[in-house]
Design an enzyme around this catalytic site. Structure first.
Site, PDB file in Angstrom:
ATOM      1  N   GLU A  25       0.865  -1.367  -0.039  1.00 19.46           N
ATOM      2  CA  GLU A  25       0.155  -0.007   0.085  1.00 19.46           C
ATOM      3  C   GLU A  25       0.871   1.369   0.002  1.00 19.46           C
ATOM      4  OE1 GLU A  25      -1.568   1.736   3.504  1.00 19.46           O
ATOM      5  OE2 GLU A  25      -1.052  -0.072   4.866  1.00 19.46           O
ATOM      6  N   LYS A  85      -4.975  11.057   1.420  1.00 16.60           N
ATOM      7  CA  LYS A  85      -5.248   9.497   1.587  1.00 16.60           C
ATOM      8  C   LYS A  85      -6.553   9.090   1.115  1.00 16.60           C
ATOM      9  CE  LYS A  85      -6.470   6.925   5.949  1.00 16.60           C
ATOM     10  NZ  LYS A  85      -6.617   7.370   7.349  1.00 16.60           N
ATOM     11  N   VAL A 105      -5.488   0.396   3.176  1.00 16.50           N
ATOM     12  CA  VAL A 105      -5.506  -1.003   3.153  1.00 16.50           C
ATOM     13  C   VAL A 105      -6.862  -1.269   2.315  1.00 16.50           C
ATOM     14  CG1 VAL A 105      -6.035  -3.189   4.425  1.00 16.50           C
ATOM     15  CG2 VAL A 105      -4.220  -1.661   5.234  1.00 16.50           C
ATOM     16  N   ASP A 137     -16.339   5.269  14.945  1.00 16.64           N
ATOM     17  CA  ASP A 137     -14.942   5.353  14.060  1.00 16.64           C
ATOM     18  C   ASP A 137     -14.763   3.722  13.921  1.00 16.64           C
ATOM     19  OD1 ASP A 137     -12.880   5.620  12.410  1.00 16.64           O
ATOM     20  OD2 ASP A 137     -12.172   7.425  13.941  1.00 16.64           O
ATOM     21  N   SER A 139     -12.757   1.634  10.678  1.00 13.45           N
ATOM     22  CA  SER A 139     -12.187   1.787   9.406  1.00 13.45           C
ATOM     23  C   SER A 139     -12.863   0.834   8.373  1.00 13.45           C
ATOM     24  CB  SER A 139     -10.606   0.990   9.654  1.00 13.45           C
ATOM     25  OG  SER A 139     -10.242   1.210   8.288  1.00 13.45           O
ATOM     26  N   ASP A 141     -11.351  -0.600   6.217  1.00 11.42           N
ATOM     27  CA  ASP A 141     -10.442  -1.745   5.966  1.00 11.42           C
ATOM     28  C   ASP A 141     -11.220  -2.871   6.221  1.00 11.42           C
ATOM     29  OD1 ASP A 141      -8.416   0.252   5.468  1.00 11.42           O
ATOM     30  OD2 ASP A 141      -7.236  -0.390   6.985  1.00 11.42           O
ATOM     31  N   LYS A 158      -3.346  -2.157  14.691  1.00 10.25           N
ATOM     32  CA  LYS A 158      -2.608  -1.136  15.344  1.00 10.25           C
ATOM     33  C   LYS A 158      -3.114  -0.927  16.747  1.00 10.25           C
ATOM     34  CE  LYS A 158      -3.036   1.950  12.327  1.00 10.25           C
ATOM     35  NZ  LYS A 158      -3.077   1.577  10.879  1.00 10.25           N
TER      36      LYS A 158
HETATM   37  N1  PSU Z   1      -0.566   0.719   9.251  1.00  7.35           N
HETATM   38  C1  PSU Z   1       0.580   1.525   9.413  1.00  7.35           C
HETATM   39  N2  PSU Z   1       0.674   2.749   9.058  1.00  7.35           N
HETATM   40  C2  PSU Z   1      -0.268   3.424   8.531  1.00  7.35           C
HETATM   41  C3  PSU Z   1      -1.561   2.516   8.109  1.00  7.35           C
HETATM   42  C4  PSU Z   1      -1.540   1.384   8.359  1.00  7.35           C
HETATM   43  O1  PSU Z   1       1.315   1.020   9.871  1.00  7.35           O
HETATM   44  O2  PSU Z   1      -0.377   4.433   7.890  1.00  7.35           O
HETATM   45  C5  PSU Z   1      -2.807   3.072   7.370  1.00  7.35           C
HETATM   46  C6  PSU Z   1      -3.328   1.926   6.305  1.00  7.35           C
HETATM   47  O3  PSU Z   1      -3.182   2.590   5.115  1.00  7.35           O
HETATM   48  C7  PSU Z   1      -4.618   1.893   6.907  1.00  7.35           C
HETATM   49  C8  PSU Z   1      -5.220   3.413   7.278  1.00  7.35           C
HETATM   50  O4  PSU Z   1      -5.521   1.277   5.862  1.00  7.35           O
HETATM   51  O5  PSU Z   1      -3.830   3.876   7.971  1.00  7.35           O
HETATM   52  C9  PSU Z   1      -6.441   3.209   8.326  1.00  7.35           C
HETATM   53  O6  PSU Z   1      -6.892   4.420   8.291  1.00  7.35           O
HETATM   54  P1  PSU Z   1      -8.470   4.394   8.613  1.00  7.35           P
HETATM   55  O7  PSU Z   1      -8.380   4.146  10.130  1.00  7.35           O
HETATM   56  O8  PSU Z   1      -8.779   5.931   8.720  1.00  7.35           O
HETATM   57  O9  PSU Z   1      -9.525   3.787   7.971  1.00  7.35           O
HETATM   58 MN    MN Z   2     -11.880   6.085  10.668  1.00  8.25          MN
END
Ligand code: PSU
Ligand code: MN
Length: 298
Positions: A25, A85, A105, A137, A139, A141, A158
């Protein structure tokens, strides 16, 4: 091939000749890590894959196309320029305005699936944020893991997230989750979280389960949770302190939506004096190595 895809020559050749390919990614480059380490990491990940005989396909959006496989200068521009993003819902808009976009992702899974790439390695997936019962919130993903048949290798989710809730939503969405040689869900910077999950011991078995699902028409992805190597991990207790500080700041500054994950990651890098970044780099490398072994099964 879908008309919005632009596959680089080496990736197209590998796909045509049934050679192994691994998707990577680009949000991790543009928003997940600071400059200039992000360039070094992105290039190093590609090198690791090539050394294993697997063609790396880093994915992003550029000039109205979904690019599958990038040149060094394209990677550099993602790392240096402020690109947006891009998650699932942003893809159409960024293709129509022909700007550059870094894929999360979720968006990378959609692109990999369109290109016929079955394995994708990243750092950690997005998931259910802490206090999601108030903020909602969660994701995208997780949604795309349920709808795109791609195997995602990640160091669990994470630790900034609510890991229990993340696993619950994955279960609801029917996404198989396996710990690679562990029965403990890894917490990104830490190798374990004390949450039990199913374990899997071999890349052969990963492929087998994936293929059975496909034969049955179950077109969900699969999450392979690969713990950070013990010598690079940061213990959960230490980590959690830093995370709570970063979360406090995000609440004070009213950071929400797509800004939240990048904000938390960069705050934690500051608070930890770069230690979290080092762990982040090691765990992504580790995931690319495992992803390559899985890709070679196909
Ligand atoms: N894992 C990492 N660093 C990142 C991310 C994941 O180590 O920057 C990113 C990935 O691209 C993941 C995104 O899909 O954060 C999730 O963002 P959100 O919670 O806004 O969906
Ligand atoms: Mn989010």
């Amino acid at each position: 091939m879908n008309k919005y895809l632009e596959v680089s020559k080496p990736v197209a050749e590998a796909l045509d000749n049934n050679k192994p390919v691994i998707a990577l990614e680009s949000t991790i480059i543009s928003h997940g890590m600071p400059y200039p380490q992000n360039i070094e990491v992105a290039k190093h990940l590609e090198k690791i894959a090539r050394e294993k005989g697997v063609e790396p396909a880093t994915i992003c959006l550029m000039n109205g196309k979904i690019k599958i496989g990038l040149s060094d200068s394209e990677i550099e521009s993602l790392a240096k320029d402020r690109v947006e993003k891009v998650s699932s819902r942003d893809i159409g808009r960024i293709l129509s305005n022909r700007k550059a976009g870094a894929t999360t992702v979720a968006a990378t899974m959609i692109a990999a699936n369109l290109a016929g790439i079955k394995v994708f390695a990243t750092g950690g997936i997005g998931g259910v944020h802490r206090f999601a019962e108030e903020t909602f919130d969660i994701s995208t993903d997780l949604k795309e893991l349920s709808g795109n048949p791609v195997i995602v290798v990640s160091a669990g989710a994470k630790a900034i997230l609510d890991l229990h809730k993340t696993l619950e939503v994955l279960e609801t969405f029917g996404v198989p989750v396996y710990g690679f040689r562990t029965d403990n869900f890894p917490a990104f910077y830490s190798a374990s979280s004390n949450i039990n999950i199913e374990t899997i011991d071999s890349v052969e078995m990963i492929k087998k389960i994936f293929c059975i699902n496909r034969e049955l028409g179950i077109n969900c992805g699969m999450l392979i949770a690969n713990p950070i190597p013990k010598k690079y991990e940061i213990k959960f207790e230490i980590m959690n302190d830093w995370i709570e500080k970063a979360l406090e700041r995000s609440t004070k500054m009213n950071i929400t939506g797509k800004e939240l994950t990048p904000f938390l990651l960069s705050e934690i890098v500051k608070i930890s004096n770069g230690r979290s970044l080092e762990a982040n780099i090691k765990l992504v490398e580790n995931n690319v190595r495992l992803g390559c072994e899985i890709a070679k099964q196909f």
